[in-house]
Design an enzyme around this catalytic site. Structure first.
Site, PDB file in Angstrom:
ATOM      1  N   LYS A 120       4.622   0.818   8.573  1.00 28.22           N
ATOM      2  CA  LYS A 120       4.727   2.128   7.933  1.00 28.22           C
ATOM      3  C   LYS A 120       4.034   3.190   8.776  1.00 28.22           C
ATOM      4  CE  LYS A 120       3.830   0.145   3.530  1.00 28.22           C
ATOM      5  NZ  LYS A 120       2.411  -0.113   3.619  1.00 28.22           N
ATOM      6  N   GLU A 157       0.874  -1.161   0.000  1.00 27.66           N
ATOM      7  CA  GLU A 157       0.000   0.000   0.000  1.00 27.66           C
ATOM      8  C   GLU A 157       0.922   1.225   0.000  1.00 27.66           C
ATOM      9  OE1 GLU A 157      -2.642   0.251   3.337  1.00 27.66           O
ATOM     10  OE2 GLU A 157      -3.559   2.088   2.577  1.00 27.66           O
ATOM     11  N   ARG A 159       5.556 -12.869   9.537  1.00 23.96           N
ATOM     12  CA  ARG A 159       6.203 -11.624   9.170  1.00 23.96           C
ATOM     13  C   ARG A 159       7.483 -11.454   9.978  1.00 23.96           C
ATOM     14  NH1 ARG A 159       3.767  -6.434   9.327  1.00 23.96           N
ATOM     15  NH2 ARG A 159       2.009  -7.296   8.230  1.00 23.96           N
TER      16      ARG A 159
HETATM   17  P1  ATP Z   1       2.778  -1.899   7.236  1.00 24.84           P
HETATM   18  O1  ATP Z   1       2.031  -2.219   8.489  1.00 24.84           O
HETATM   19  O2  ATP Z   1       4.202  -1.636   7.434  1.00 24.84           O
HETATM   20  O3  ATP Z   1       2.082  -0.876   6.399  1.00 24.84           O
HETATM   21  P2  ATP Z   1       1.603  -3.891   5.666  1.00 24.84           P
HETATM   22  O4  ATP Z   1       1.522  -5.326   6.049  1.00 24.84           O
HETATM   23  O5  ATP Z   1       0.385  -3.071   5.708  1.00 24.84           O
HETATM   24  O6  ATP Z   1       2.771  -3.265   6.465  1.00 24.84           O
HETATM   25  P3  ATP Z   1       1.834  -3.472   2.871  1.00 24.84           P
HETATM   26  O7  ATP Z   1       2.654  -2.382   2.344  1.00 24.84           O
HETATM   27  O8  ATP Z   1       0.376  -3.325   2.778  1.00 24.84           O
HETATM   28  O9  ATP Z   1       2.338  -3.784   4.308  1.00 24.84           O
HETATM   29  O10 ATP Z   1       2.236  -4.853   2.270  1.00 24.84           O
HETATM   30  C1  ATP Z   1       3.197  -5.183   1.324  1.00 24.84           C
HETATM   31  C2  ATP Z   1       3.596  -6.612   1.518  1.00 24.84           C
HETATM   32  O11 ATP Z   1       4.663  -6.674   2.456  1.00 24.84           O
HETATM   33  C3  ATP Z   1       2.476  -7.470   2.079  1.00 24.84           C
HETATM   34  O12 ATP Z   1       2.382  -8.650   1.313  1.00 24.84           O
HETATM   35  C4  ATP Z   1       2.901  -7.761   3.492  1.00 24.84           C
HETATM   36  O13 ATP Z   1       2.509  -9.034   3.913  1.00 24.84           O
HETATM   37  C5  ATP Z   1       4.424  -7.660   3.413  1.00 24.84           C
HETATM   38  N1  ATP Z   1       4.991  -7.262   4.695  1.00 24.84           N
HETATM   39  C6  ATP Z   1       4.774  -6.121   5.374  1.00 24.84           C
HETATM   40  N2  ATP Z   1       5.445  -6.115   6.543  1.00 24.84           N
HETATM   41  C7  ATP Z   1       6.110  -7.292   6.595  1.00 24.84           C
HETATM   42  C8  ATP Z   1       6.986  -7.901   7.555  1.00 24.84           C
HETATM   43  N3  ATP Z   1       7.299  -7.285   8.701  1.00 24.84           N
HETATM   44  N4  ATP Z   1       7.489  -9.118   7.267  1.00 24.84           N
HETATM   45  C9  ATP Z   1       7.187  -9.736   6.112  1.00 24.84           C
HETATM   46  N5  ATP Z   1       6.376  -9.232   5.180  1.00 24.84           N
HETATM   47  C10 ATP Z   1       5.833  -8.026   5.409  1.00 24.84           C
HETATM   48 MG    MG Z   2      -0.799  -1.593   5.605  1.00 24.13          MG
END
Ligand code: ATP
Ligand code: MG
Length: 548
Positions: free
Chosen positions: A263, A28, A253
């Protein structure tokens, strides 16, 4: 390295379920990527590369409010810097028409309805893990009425929050995700890609499976929190009558000690000026790690070695440092640099005289040759290499003690000078010309070798040394807000000196190993034509023991 997801892919290819695979990385665009994303990137791009498949970079931009072009650009830059290329770049918002059509398919099948309960009421009606939910009074509207209302929602006739479209599944399902999840909401806002075309936006749990299906994703990899959503993911793919059926597979994760990894939280650090932007060298963002001096190789090797699991765990942040040292050990030129200088005067060395010394570039590898450094009466050493009153087992300089100056001579401390505040500002030594490095001198031994630079021939530089930004090992533990866990001493700025030859052509992001001080990288933001600023990436050693 083998892992359970790779095994699934191998099985699917061998059984002929798929001829080739397509994975995706779907961030995102609401912030900069962090090291947790690197794990997902290495996994998705790594699989596609290994099995000759494709990998899509898809911006999951279905939420109009939080998204920004700055983030879209930084995400692309970071993935490329990590060393990966996507096969296609897509925006989920380009599927809004498709998603709308599929929602209409659900309505026509009697599987979706327009609800007028408020958000709080919807929550209340949903029930709990132990209690069934109850049906909304709007649940049994006719298909015609639902079609009419949904069209009018789309046309902008209703206010934000006044109506939603919900899937009609089962308000008493033991899986709460099945209790009529909301699939569209009204939001009169401008979207970075679609502008004012839409005032209704799909919810993640509906949009995501459709995005995967539209792109023909074979293996949709996500983190463990989505495990409970998988049945709903499959339900949407099936009931929306998507042609391609992607398979969702969950993995744990990445969490790291002393690190917040989201983020949204990282944005709080930036917005509260706790850090100097998203690429502050203390940030776990890819851009922060890059600016600090971490290399793509180190990050990729780290991601490979932490492995994949179905159980959440926390990785020691020093584990990453191990891979950085491994990568830079052979690449970063060994250099003499003094980060906390103390003047050393050799009282028996003639004033105005200077000599050249040949010093090995790498004592362990002769093939790296030698370089010439100068030696003269005035030098700088580290403040920590002198103690007025030595503690037990301190073998460096103190009055009466002798040490070797690396690549040069033995010097013995005779005297020192203090300023009005009682700080030692200068020490006086004598050197022994017989003891020149490489001369084969065996007359007597010293217990320490310390590094130094020639005060008459060195370059002033700034050094920035870092500690973890977050004090607590597990900052996301209950009851503690990570903003109250900020380490007040996470950065130390020092003014010191470096020998000139090694750094004469240094450019931003060049890496050096400063003898005894660690691995450093030239900062991209504060370095000017007149002054080099070095970020310490990691010190030389850590207490961390790597498991083999
Ligand atoms: P954040 O909470 O940092 O915004 P998110 O899970 O909402 O993280 P996105 O940007 O929506 O992250 O997702 C991009 C991809 O990265 C997703 O497939 C998510 O599962 C993966 N991802 C995000 N954080 C991690 C992590 N700490 N370890 C492994 N994969 C991750
Ligand atoms: Mg997110």
């Amino acid at each position: 390295m083998a892992n359970f997801i790779k095994n699934i892919v191998i099985e699917d290819l061998e059984s002929g379920k798929h001829d080739s695979i397509i994975t995706r990385f779907p961030p995102e665009p609401n912030g900069y990527l962090h090291i947790g994303h690197a794990k997902s990137i290495c996994l998705n791009f790594g699989l596609a590369n290994e099995f000759n498949g494709k990998v899509n970079l898809r911006f999951d931009d279905t939420n109009p409010l939080k998204e920004d072009i700055e983030y879209i650009n930084s995400i692309q830059e970071d993935i490329q810097w990590l060393g990966f290329k996507w096969s296609n770049l897509y925006y989920a918002s380009n599927y809004f028409d498709e998603m709308y059509k599929r929602a209409v398919v659900l309505i026509k099948k009697g599987l979706a309805y327009v609800d007028e309960l408020s958000a709080e009421e919807i929550k209340e009606y949903r029930g709990t893990l132990t209690e069934a939910g109850k049906n909304s009074p709007y649940r049994d509207r006719s298909i015609e009425e639902n079609l009419d209302l949904f069209t009018r929602m789309k046309n902008g006739e209703f206010e934000n929050g006044s109506k939603v479209l919900r899937a009609k599944i089962d308000m008493s399902s033991p899986n709460i995700n099945f209790r009529d999840p909301v699939i569209y909401r009204i939001s009169h806002s401008t979207h970075h890609n679609t502008g004012d075309k839409w005032c209704i936006y799909p919810m993640y749990s509906f949009a995501h499976p459709l995005e995967d299906a539209v792109e023909g994703i074979t293996h949709s990899l996500c983190s463990l929190e989505f495990e409970d959503q998988r049945p709903l993911y499959d339900w949407f793919v099936r009931e929306c009558e998507m042609e391609n059926v992607p398979r969702q597979i969950e993995f744990a994760r990445l969490n790291m000690t002393n690190t917040v990894m989201s983020k949204r939280k990282l944005k709080l650090l930036v917005d509260n000026n706790v850090t100097d932007g998203w690429d502050d060298p203390r940030m776990p963002t890819i851009s922060g790690l890059r600016r600090r001096g971490y290399t793509p190789e180190a990050i990729r090797n780290f991601c490979e070695h932490i492995g994949l699991s179905k159980v959440n765990s926390t990785v020691d942040s020093e584990y990453l440092d191990h891979f950085l040292r491994e990568d830079l050990q052979a690449k970063a030129p060994l250099t003499l640099g003094v980060v906390k200088p103390l003047k050393l005067i050799i009282t028996n060395y003639p004033e105005g005289q200077s000599e050249n010394l040949e010093i090995e570039n790498n004592a362990k590898d002769e093939s790296q040759g030698k370089r010439t450094i100068t030696f003269s009466r005035e030098l700088y050493i580290e403040q920590d290499d002198f103690m007025e009153e030595p503690v037990k087992k301190y073998f460096r300089l103190f009055p009466g003690n002798e040490v070797r100056l690396k690549g040069a001579y033995f010097v013995k401390c005779n005297d020192f000078v203090k300023d009005e505040n009682g700080n030692v500002v200068e020490i006086h030594c004598t050197y022994d010309p017989e003891t020149k490095s490489g001369s084969g001198f065996t007359g007597r031994k010293v217990k320490s070798t310390i590094h130094w630079v020639d005060a008459n021939n060195c370059v002033p530089c700034e050094f920035r040394l870092y500690q973890p930004l977050i004090l607590d090992d597990a900052p996301e533990n209950e009851g503690k807000h990570f903003l109250e866990q900020i380490n007040p001493n996470s950065m130390e700025i020092l003014q010191g000196f470096v020998e000139p030859v090694q750094i004469k052509d240094a450019k931003k992001l060049d890496k050096f190993q400063f003898v005894r001080n660690g691995f450093f990288s030239v900062d991209t933001k504060y370095t000017t034509d007149d002054k080099l600023v070095f970020n310490r990436i990691v010190p030389l050693k850590s207490s961390f023991k790597i498991q083999k």
